[in-house]
Write a protein that holds these residues in place. Structure first.
Motif, short mmCIF file in Angstrom:
data_model
loop_
_atom_site.label_atom_id
_atom_site.label_comp_id
_atom_site.label_asym_id
_atom_site.label_seq_id
_atom_site.Cartn_x
_atom_site.Cartn_y
_atom_site.Cartn_z
N LYS A 133 0.83 -1.22 0.00
CA LYS A 133 0.00 0.00 0.00
C LYS A 133 0.86 1.26 0.00
CE LYS A 133 -4.02 -2.20 0.51
NZ LYS A 133 -4.10 -3.20 -0.50
N VAL A 134 1.86 1.28 -0.90
CA VAL A 134 2.74 2.45 -1.03
C VAL A 134 3.05 2.71 -2.51
CG1 VAL A 134 3.88 2.13 1.21
CG2 VAL A 134 4.90 1.16 -0.84
N TYR A 135 3.36 3.96 -2.78
CA TYR A 135 3.98 4.32 -4.05
C TYR A 135 5.47 4.39 -3.77
CZ TYR A 135 -0.46 5.68 -6.19
OH TYR A 135 -1.72 5.68 -6.71
N VAL A 136 6.28 4.05 -4.77
CA VAL A 136 7.74 4.10 -4.63
C VAL A 136 8.32 4.85 -5.82
CG1 VAL A 136 9.87 2.77 -4.35
CG2 VAL A 136 7.71 1.86 -3.45
N LEU A 137 9.21 5.80 -5.51
CA LEU A 137 9.94 6.54 -6.53
C LEU A 137 11.40 6.13 -6.43
CD1 LEU A 137 10.25 8.84 -8.63
CD2 LEU A 137 10.47 10.43 -6.69
N TYR A 138 11.95 5.60 -7.52
CA TYR A 138 13.36 5.19 -7.56
C TYR A 138 14.18 6.29 -8.21
CZ TYR A 138 11.68 0.57 -6.34
OH TYR A 138 11.08 -0.48 -5.70
N VAL A 139 15.27 6.68 -7.55
CA VAL A 139 16.10 7.79 -8.01
C VAL A 139 17.58 7.44 -7.90
CG1 VAL A 139 14.37 9.55 -7.40
CG2 VAL A 139 16.08 8.87 -5.71
N THR A 140 18.39 8.20 -8.64
CA THR A 140 19.86 8.10 -8.52
C THR A 140 20.41 9.50 -8.28
OG1 THR A 140 20.12 8.28 -10.92
CG2 THR A 140 20.08 6.06 -10.00
N ALA A 141 21.46 9.57 -7.50
CA ALA A 141 22.08 10.87 -7.19
C ALA A 141 22.76 11.41 -8.43
CB ALA A 141 23.07 10.72 -6.05
N THR A 142 22.59 12.70 -8.68
CA THR A 142 23.26 13.33 -9.83
C THR A 142 24.65 13.83 -9.46
OG1 THR A 142 22.43 15.56 -9.37
CG2 THR A 142 21.04 14.13 -10.76
N GLY A 143 24.90 13.98 -8.16
CA GLY A 143 26.16 14.55 -7.71
C GLY A 143 26.06 16.03 -7.41
N PHE A 144 24.95 16.64 -7.80
CA PHE A 144 24.74 18.06 -7.53
C PHE A 144 24.30 18.24 -6.09
CE2 PHE A 144 22.01 21.88 -7.52
CZ PHE A 144 22.95 22.81 -7.92
N VAL A 145 25.01 19.09 -5.35
CA VAL A 145 24.70 19.37 -3.96
C VAL A 145 24.25 20.82 -3.84
CG1 VAL A 145 25.63 19.50 -1.62
CG2 VAL A 145 26.36 17.66 -3.16
N ILE A 146 23.20 21.04 -3.10
CA ILE A 146 22.67 22.38 -2.91
C ILE A 146 23.26 22.95 -1.63
CG2 ILE A 146 20.58 23.75 -2.60
CD1 ILE A 146 19.11 21.39 -4.02
N GLU A 147 24.12 23.93 -1.76
CA GLU A 147 24.79 24.53 -0.61
C GLU A 147 23.82 25.41 0.17
OE1 GLU A 147 27.84 23.76 0.35
OE2 GLU A 147 28.08 22.44 -1.38
N GLY A 148 23.80 25.24 1.49
CA GLY A 148 23.01 26.09 2.37
C GLY A 148 21.51 25.96 2.20
N GLU A 149 21.08 25.01 1.42
CA GLU A 149 19.64 24.81 1.16
C GLU A 149 19.10 23.80 2.16
OE1 GLU A 149 16.34 25.75 -1.36
OE2 GLU A 149 18.37 26.52 -1.47
N ASN A 150 18.01 24.12 2.78
CA ASN A 150 17.37 23.19 3.72
C ASN A 150 16.13 22.64 3.05
OD1 ASN A 150 16.61 21.73 5.90
ND2 ASN A 150 15.95 23.47 7.15
N ASN A 151 16.24 21.45 2.49
CA ASN A 151 15.07 20.82 1.86
C ASN A 151 14.90 19.43 2.43
OD1 ASN A 151 16.87 19.10 0.41
ND2 ASN A 151 17.11 20.67 -1.14
#
Length: 152
Positions: A133-151
Motif C-alpha cells: 500500500k505504497v507508491y515508490v519513486l526510484y532515483v539516482t544521485a546526480t552529484g549536484f549538492v545544494i549549498e546552504g539549502e534546507n530541503n
C-alpha cells in the motif's frame, strides 16, 4: 468515477484481464498510469502501454519478476517512499512522505529531478505496490549538492 483495468500482455496483440477497479477516481488512475511498475500478490509487472477505451482506462503490463508478497505498511494517508536505485543494497529509503492526495503523489513521481537532504536526484522509475500500500519513486544521485539549502 471511472473504471481501470490491468491487462497482461500475452504476445502478438493478445491480452488477458488481470485486475479491474470499479469507481476509481481520475487522479488515482493518472497516478497509477505514471508508474512503470505495478506490484500485486508478490508479482511485479512492468507497464507496456496504456489506453482509454470508451469509459475504461487500461494499463497493459508484462510480468517482470516474482517474489513473496510483502506486508502492508501502516499509513495515515498515501505513502510515498523515495528510494535510491541500488539493488545490491536493497534500494535504501531516502525519504518517506505521507501525502494527502494522488495529485500530491504525482507532484513527486512526475518530475525528472527531486531534491532531498541537500542533494539532487534523477528519477529512474516509479511503482504502485498494492501489497504494501505504497507508491515508490526510484532515483539516482546526480552529484549536484545544494549549498546552504534546507530541503527534505
Amino acid at each position: 468515477m471511472d473504471r481501470l483495468e490491468y491487462r497482461l500482455w500475452l504476445g502478438e496483440e493478445n491480452y488477458r484481464l488481470l485486475y479491474f477497479y470499479e469507481s476509481i477516481d481520475l487522479p488515482q488512475i493518472i497516478t497509477r498510469r505514471e508508474c512503470e511498475f505495478f506490484v500485486k500478490d508478490g508479482v511485479t509487472y512492468r507497464q507496456v502501454s496504456s489506453a482509454l477505451e470508451c469509459d475504461t482506462f487500461v494499463i497493459y503490463v508484462e510480468e517482470y519478476e516474482r517474489g513473496r508478497k510483502e506486508a502492508e505498511v501502516e499509513s495515515n494517508g498515501l505513502r510515498l517512499e523515495v528510494r535510491e536505485l541500488d539493488a545490491e543494497n536493497g534500494h535504501p529509503v531516502i525519504a518517506t512522505l505521507e501525502l494527502p492526495s494522488h495529485l500530491d503523489v504525482m507532484a513527486y513521481i512526475g518530475n525528472s529531478f527531486t531534491y532531498f537532504h541537500g542533494k539532487e536526484w534523477l528519477r529512474d522509475s516509479s511503482e504502485i505496490d498494492e501489497d504494501r500500500k505504497v507508491y515508490v519513486l526510484y532515483v539516482t544521485a546526480t552529484g549536484f549538492v545544494i549549498e546552504g539549502e534546507n530541503n527534505r
